[in-house]
Design an enzyme around this catalytic site. Structure first.
Site, mmCIF file in Angstrom:
data_model
loop_
_atom_site.group_PDB
_atom_site.id
_atom_site.type_symbol
_atom_site.label_atom_id
_atom_site.label_comp_id
_atom_site.label_asym_id
_atom_site.label_seq_id
_atom_site.Cartn_x
_atom_site.Cartn_y
_atom_site.Cartn_z
ATOM 1 N N ALA A 88 26.045 20.091 16.552
ATOM 2 C CA ALA A 88 26.319 21.045 15.483
ATOM 3 C C ALA A 88 27.556 20.647 14.687
ATOM 4 O O ALA A 88 28.478 20.016 15.211
ATOM 5 C CB ALA A 88 26.515 22.444 16.073
ATOM 6 N N TYR A 155 35.136 14.254 6.071
ATOM 7 C CA TYR A 155 34.069 14.330 7.080
ATOM 8 C C TYR A 155 34.300 13.329 8.203
ATOM 9 O O TYR A 155 34.217 13.664 9.391
ATOM 10 C CB TYR A 155 32.714 14.070 6.411
ATOM 11 C CG TYR A 155 31.604 13.732 7.382
ATOM 12 C CD1 TYR A 155 31.025 14.724 8.157
ATOM 13 C CD2 TYR A 155 31.139 12.423 7.516
ATOM 14 C CE1 TYR A 155 30.005 14.421 9.059
ATOM 15 C CE2 TYR A 155 30.127 12.115 8.401
ATOM 16 C CZ TYR A 155 29.566 13.106 9.174
ATOM 17 O OH TYR A 155 28.568 12.796 10.057
#
Length: 342
Positions: A88, A155
């Site tokens: 996730a 990221y």
């Protein structure tokens, strides 16, 4: 490595009937394929996801709502598990540039919250899905796990932070964690509104009769395209045979340029593909291919050739599939294009 007294060493596992597994992000692109694979093996599967399943999970699969950013939510969602796959989080480089705090809280802090909650639970293996973006712009080819780590997107920094969390939990608490660094994944169930991988994006443009917009140098820009089925097999192999505290590249080991990909899409679909190149954005025009010898040593072998994977995906998408809607963003307010994250 410090042993926490729960037998969480480098013991081998065989995931099958009776194995209790937990998958964070089990409703996502990779997670849904992993859930299917675990169900086929006869394992007991529970999905932890922020999004409700709405009847889409396979029969017998459990679901627990979770917000990884909230430690109390994580603790409340946990169920006893032998193996935890942590997938996730935010997977979009573009979103990380536009919303860096959300990205960090979800990926870095969320990983810490989960791993802290797993301490002393008796879990036998934790598999953390990271990204090859942690390497930054490659200095050597192919890229081995020992390559310097120089992320240039938020990221990539957040995923690397998760790796550091995993390493510290291994050393200080004996959490039996292993890390997989995914290269460019493609396959069924990618969401064109979120996924930035070139295979799916290029194919969708082509199947709509449009020229394929290539951001960067089509010859200098190369990628290692890994079918999601092969990625899932690699994650399971890491869980079963991976060494605690180790990192493994998850790729095919095959390098493909953007020009070669466009040509292959035309060959596979029987319609020559057109290409429009944007040479004004060259931030990710570099060679990007994995050294997969470490994962191969565990017995993993990719099974889906790129041409075969493209053909199957084209058949699934059909004519006129939904067009991609993910821009490339390397810096705030920069032009949009095709793919920000590997």
């Amino acid at each position: 490595m410090t042993d926490n007294g729960n037998g969480n060493g480098n013991d081998n596992l065989d995931i099958g009937p009776g194995t209790r597994t937990l998958v964070t992000g089990g409703r996502g692109f990779v997670g849904s394929h992993l859930v299917d694979d675990l169900v086929a093996r006869g394992a007991t599967v529970t999905v932890l996801d922020v999004t409700a399943p709405d009847g889409t999970l396979p029969a017998g699969v459990g679901y627990r709502p979770v917000d990884l950013r909230d430690p109390a939510s994580v603790r409340a969602a946990l169920v006893p598990a032998d193996v935890v796959f942590h997938l996730a989080g935010n997977a979009s480089g573009t979103i990380s540039v536009d919303h860096p705090r959300f990205d960090f809280e979800t990926n870095a802090e969320g990983t810490f919250n989960l791993f802290e909650a797993l301490l002393d639970t008796g879990v036998r293996r934790v598999v953390y899905l990271s990204s090859a973006m942690v390497y930054g712009r490659p200095q050597t080819h192919p890229i081995a796990e020992t390559h310097p780590l120089n992320p240039f997107l938020p990221y990539a920094a957040s995923k690397l932070s998760g790796e550091h969390v995993a390493a510290s939990m291994v050393e200080s608490y004996g959490l039996p964690a292993v890390v997989g660094r995914a290269f460019t994944i493609y396959g069924p169930r990618e969401d064109p509104r979120r996924a930035g991988g070139e295979v799916s994006q290029y194919l969708r443009w082509h199947l709509n009769g449009l020229p394929i917009p290539v951001v960067g140098d089509p010859d200098a820009k190369t990628r290692d395209f890994s079918h999601v089925g092969d990625l899932v097999a690699g994650l399971v192999r890491m869980a079963e045979r991976g060494a605690v505290g180790e990192c493994y590249n998850l790729g095919s080991g095959t390098e493909t340029s953007m020009r070669e990909l466009v040509t292959l899409i035309g060959d596979v679909t029987g319609t020559p593909a057109r290409m429009e190149c944007d040479l004004s954005t060259l931030e990710d025009s570099y060679r990007h291919v994995a050294d997969v010898s470490r994962l191969r040593a565990l017995g993993h072998r990719p099974r889906v050739p790129l041409a075969e994977g493209i053909a199957a995906l084209a058949a699934l998408l059909g004519a006129r599939p939904e067009l991609p809607a993910v821009p490339t963003v390397f810096q705030r307010d920069t032009p949009a294009g095709a793919s920000a994250a590997a």
